[in-house]
Design a protein around this motif. Structure first.
Motif, PDB file in Angstrom:
ATOM      1  N   LEU A 225      68.200 173.408  30.468  1.00 49.17           N
ATOM      2  CA  LEU A 225      66.958 173.513  31.226  1.00 49.17           C
ATOM      3  C   LEU A 225      67.148 173.192  32.714  1.00 49.17           C
ATOM      4  N   SER A 226      68.242 172.502  33.045  1.00 52.89           N
ATOM      5  CA  SER A 226      68.474 172.124  34.443  1.00 52.89           C
ATOM      6  C   SER A 226      69.244 173.195  35.226  1.00 52.89           C
ATOM      7  N   VAL A 227      69.759 174.208  34.528  1.00 53.24           N
ATOM      8  CA  VAL A 227      70.554 175.237  35.218  1.00 53.24           C
ATOM      9  C   VAL A 227      69.624 176.128  36.055  1.00 53.24           C
ATOM     10  N   PRO A 228      69.912 176.292  37.338  1.00 53.84           N
ATOM     11  CA  PRO A 228      69.065 177.153  38.186  1.00 53.84           C
ATOM     12  C   PRO A 228      69.130 178.604  37.711  1.00 53.84           C
ATOM     13  N   VAL A 229      68.015 179.304  37.849  1.00 54.16           N
ATOM     14  CA  VAL A 229      67.950 180.713  37.497  1.00 54.16           C
ATOM     15  C   VAL A 229      67.980 181.548  38.772  1.00 54.16           C
ATOM     16  N   GLY A 230      68.845 182.553  38.788  1.00 56.24           N
ATOM     17  CA  GLY A 230      68.877 183.448  39.949  1.00 56.24           C
ATOM     18  C   GLY A 230      69.851 182.981  41.022  1.00 56.24           C
TER      19      GLY A 230
END
Length: 230
Positions: A225-230
Motif C-alpha cells: 500500500l505504500s508503493v507510489p503509483v505512476g
C-alpha cells in the motif's frame, strides 16, 4: 533489511497454503477428521518429499508416478491411491479450509493496489484443485488473474521449468517476477531460478541476514500500500 525493487516488478506470484492464510494446526484437523488415515497421510508426505525437484514433464506423467509411488507405500493399487487422494484427502482438505480457516486480511485491497500498479498477479500451489481450495476460503481465482497447480504442470516446487512456464504464460521476464511465499526452499528457490525477487511471509517476526525481505502478512500489506503509483 533487504528491500524489494518495485521498479522492476511486473508480476506478483503468490503461494497459497501458509501465504494467503495461516495454516497452523492443519495436520491436527486432518488427523481429527480421519484418525485412521494417518499411515496414508504419512505415505503421501514421503512421496512428496521424494518427488521434490523431480521434473516428470507433464501432469499425466506426474500423476502416474505419484499414485504408483504413494500406492506402494499405502499398500493400495494405483486406482485406490488416486481415489484416496482425491475423494478422501483433498476432499477433507477443502472441508477443513471452509470450516476452520480464513484468508489473511486485506487481500482484496492489495490486489486492487497491485492492479493500480498495472502488475499481473497469480497463485502458484504445490497441491491440486487450488481453485476449489481458494473458494473454500472465500477467495476467487478471477481476482488474481492466473492460477497454477504444480502437479498439473508435471512437478513440484522448486522445479525450475514450472516457474519458467509461469513467467512465459504471464508474458514477463523472470527478473520482473516477485514471488510471495512462506517457504524459502520451495517459493524462494522458484524465484531465484528465474532471477526474480522473493518475500518470505512468516507468522512470527525474525530478522536474520538474508538477501530477501522477511515480513509478517500485515507488514506485506503495508509495503504494498505504500508503493507510489505512476
Amino acid at each position: 533489511m533487504a528491500k524489494i525493487d518495485w521498479s522492476r516488478v511486473k508480476a506478483v506470484v503468490f503461494d497459497f497454503d501458509g501465504t494467503l492464510y495461516d495454516k497452523s494446526y492443519f495436520p491436527l484437523w486432518l488427523l481429527l477428521r480421519n484418525p485412521f488415515q494417518v499411515p496414508s497421510m504419512k505415505a503421501e508426505r514421503r512421496t512428496r518429499r521424494e518427488m521434490k525437484n523431480r521434473d516428470l514433464g507433464s501432469g499425466e506423467a506426474f500423476n502416474t508416478y505419484y499414485y504408483e509411488s504413494m500406492g506402494k507405500k499405502q499398500g493400495r493399487t494405483v486406482e485406490e491411491a488416486k481415489s484416496w487422494y482425491n475423494d478422501v484427502y483433498l476432499a477433507d482438505f477443502i472441508r477443513i479450509l471452509k470450516k476452520h480457516y480464513q484468508p489473511y486480511p486485506n487481500i482484496p485491497k492489495i490486489l486492487e493496489k497491485l492492479g493500480d500498479m498495472e502488475l499481473k498477479t497469480a497463485v502458484f500451489s504445490d497441491y491440486s484443485r487450488t481453485e476449489e481450495r481458494m473458494e473454500a476460503l472465500g477467495l476467487s481465482v478471477s481476482d488474481f488473474g492466473y492460477c497454477f497447480n504444480a502437479p498439473d504442470m508435471g512437478g513440484l516446487k522448486p522445479t525450475p521449468r514450472l516457474i519458467r512456464e509461469i513467467v512465459e504464460e504471464m508474458q514477463v521476464d523472470g527478473s520482473e517476477v516477485l514471488v510471495v511465499g512462506d517457504r524459502v526452499d520451495t517459493d524462494g528457490e522458484s524465484a531465484f531460478a528465474v532471477n526474480g525477487q522473493f518475500i518470505q511471509i512468516v507468522k512470527k517476526k525474525k530478522e536474520p541476514e538474508t538477501d530477501f525481505p522477511i515480513m509478517l502478512w500485515s507488514e506485506f500489506v503495508e509495503e504494498v500500500l505504500s508503493v507510489p503509483v505512476g
